[in-house]
Design an enzyme around this catalytic site. Structure first.
Site, PDB file in Angstrom:
ATOM      1  N   ASP A   7      72.227  -8.796 -60.862  1.00 17.41           N
ATOM      2  CA  ASP A   7      71.290  -8.845 -59.740  1.00 17.41           C
ATOM      3  C   ASP A   7      70.011  -9.577 -60.149  1.00 17.41           C
ATOM      4  OD1 ASP A   7      70.375  -8.426 -57.176  1.00 17.41           O
ATOM      5  OD2 ASP A   7      69.610  -6.412 -57.572  1.00 17.41           O
ATOM      6  N   SER A  59      60.875   4.978 -50.233  1.00 17.13           N
ATOM      7  CA  SER A  59      61.758   6.120 -50.021  1.00 17.13           C
ATOM      8  C   SER A  59      62.120   6.812 -51.328  1.00 17.13           C
ATOM      9  CB  SER A  59      63.033   5.663 -49.312  1.00 17.13           C
ATOM     10  OG  SER A  59      63.713   4.708 -50.094  1.00 17.13           O
ATOM     11  N   TYR A  60      62.008   6.100 -52.456  1.00 14.46           N
ATOM     12  CA  TYR A  60      62.341   6.673 -53.761  1.00 14.46           C
ATOM     13  C   TYR A  60      61.249   7.569 -54.292  1.00 14.46           C
ATOM     14  CZ  TYR A  60      59.073   3.123 -55.146  1.00 14.46           C
ATOM     15  OH  TYR A  60      57.937   2.360 -55.242  1.00 14.46           O
TER      16      TYR A  60
END
Length: 454
Positions: free
Chosen positions: A151, A35-36
């Site tokens: 993360d 989607s990026y």
């Protein structure tokens, strides 16, 4: 049918080569799409290096995504280290005020640690030691810059077949400044549960320290040793059950550090559990490795070592060397002043443009002198890239392996080249100190054969 597919792929490859950035980059193939945007592998014709070119489209559609991209490209510019992925270049947009997409050029890595663990069930003790050393060396550098990654997980650690690892994906990272308390307060902690420190379980609104990254590294190292995630919790309660099944129930003082009321009450009411000896959980592991792992996975964050302390552990005797474990100067407030105020979309656009100019020294000089042009009409081949990436998106990136996007946010480094689904390190190879003295290219030649098997 296969012949038609090969012909189509060949045509697309010719198209990529012909219409790529003729000034510098020769496009090879699509290596990721989501989607990026699209990621292509390419050759930098100026240096001969293989690179990954990532287009991130419509970055200002959501200001939170734009701020994340700004934070990440800024951090990757400031954190230059052999064990952190490097941005080589960011292409100049044709207009300062109207651009929507950016094209970021990274060094090309072959896979990530998740794939390495998945595809290699015969890694050696030397591999384990070398992997952990690189991760802690990177973390020392990151933490001395007053940055928390937040993360860390196998998919955010890039890998090459020569055993080189590099930490990537700083989209959730934050900087703690010297005038802030020793524990930091942020509200958007959304890292993967399996690698999340116990003091964060169930909480998206927490105070914490750099020890959260140390816990994640411990979880990753345990996964390297066994080939399976250590604490694959299905929810917060299950996560706490898995932790306490191995580590035992923590003291009441330690439980008080857990911010989430529900998680804290659950731990308080839990039946008493005794810790399982790590030698029982990891029967074939080096005892020194397990002693260090026990320190990394201390339930109380105050009992975990810093990255620098962990590097001094006896487990790394013969490998660790202080002179090649650099610290970083703390990042200044000025670099992240935008985090302290409410910014508009145009503010973030200007700040991203300013970061792009860091890779264009003459234009940066003009910008700082107030003489830069609003539109850049010299041949930058950005229009060619826009057409090319549009073509890739329309055709699904069928000229190369398509890897689905797992995160919805537009973080920069992802995805990386995986040449086949069973990415393999050479199981008969071991790493040597020369990897650090002479770099990854020398590592291939210096790795020694352990045995001759058919």
């Amino acid at each position: 049918m296969q012949q038609d597919q090969r012909k189509k792929n060949s045509t697309e490859m010719d198209f990529f080569s012909e219409y790529g950035d003729a000034n510098r980059y020769k496009i090879q193939e699509v290596i990721g799409k989501g989607s990026y945007g699209v990621v292509c592998s390419a050759i930098d014709t100026h240096t001969g290096e293989k690179v990954a070119i990532k287009k991130i489209h419509d970055i200002f559609e959501h200001i939170s995504d734009a701020a994340r991209i700004l934070r990440e490209i800024k951090l990757l510019r400031l954190l230059r280290h052999p064990d952190i992925v490097e941005i080589k270049h960011i292409m100049l947009p044709p207009s300062r005020r109207d651009f929507k997409d950016i094209y970021v050029v990274f060094e090309l890595m072959e896979s990530d640690l998740h794939q390495v663990i998945k595809a290699n069930d015969d890694l050696t003790r030397e591999h384990y030691q070398f992997f952990l050393y690189q991760l802690l060396r990177a973390l020392k550098y990151i933490h001395t810059a007053n940055v928390y990654h937040r993360d860390l997980k196998p998919k955010n650690i890039l890998a090459n077949a020569n055993c080189k690892l590099k930490i990537c994906d700083f989209g959730l990272a934050r900087v703690a400044f010297n005038d802030t308390p020793s524990t930091i307060f942020w509200t958007d902690y959304v890292a993967t549960r399996w690698y999340r420190a116990p003091e964060l379980c169930g909480s998206f609104f927490s105070k914490y320290t750099p020890a959260i990254d140390i816990w994640s590294i411990g979880c990753i190292f345990a996964e390297v040793l066994t080939g399976k995630p250590l604490f694959p919790g299905k929810n917060v309660v299950h996560q706490l059950d898995l932790m306490t099944d191995l580590l035992g129930t923590p003291s009441l003082d330690t439980i008080s550090l857990v911010r989430n009321d529900k998680a804290r009450r659950y731990l308080t009411s839990m039946r008493k559990k005794q810790p399982v000896p790590l030698a029982q959980k990891f029967p074939n592991a080096d005892p020194l490795a397990l002693r260090l792992l026990e320190r990394l996975l201390a339930f109380d964050p105050k009992d975990r070592p810093t990255a620098e302390e962990a590097l001094a552990d006896p487990y790394f005797k013969g490998l660790a060397r202080v002179e090649r474990e650099p610290s970083c100067q703390p990042i200044t407030k000025m670099e992240f002043e935008f985090e302290r105020r409410r910014v508009t979309k145009e503010d973030v656009r200007e700040l991203i443009f300013r970061e792009i100019l860091e890779y264009h020294p003459q234009l940066l000089k003009d910008y700082l002198n107030g003489t830069e042009r609003t539109n850049f009409l010299y041949p930058s081949a950005v229009d060619q890239f826009r057409k090319q990436f549009a073509h890739l998106e329309e055709n699904g990136g069928k000229s190369g392996p398509v890897i689905p996007l797992e995160r919805k946010h537009a973080s920069l480094p992802r995805y990386v080249q995986v040449y086949n689904c069973a990415f393999k390190l050479n199981p008969y190879q071991r790493t040597t100190e020369s990897c650090f003295l002479q770099g990854p290219a020398h590592c291939r030649g210096s790795i020694q054969q352990k045995s001759q098997r058919h």
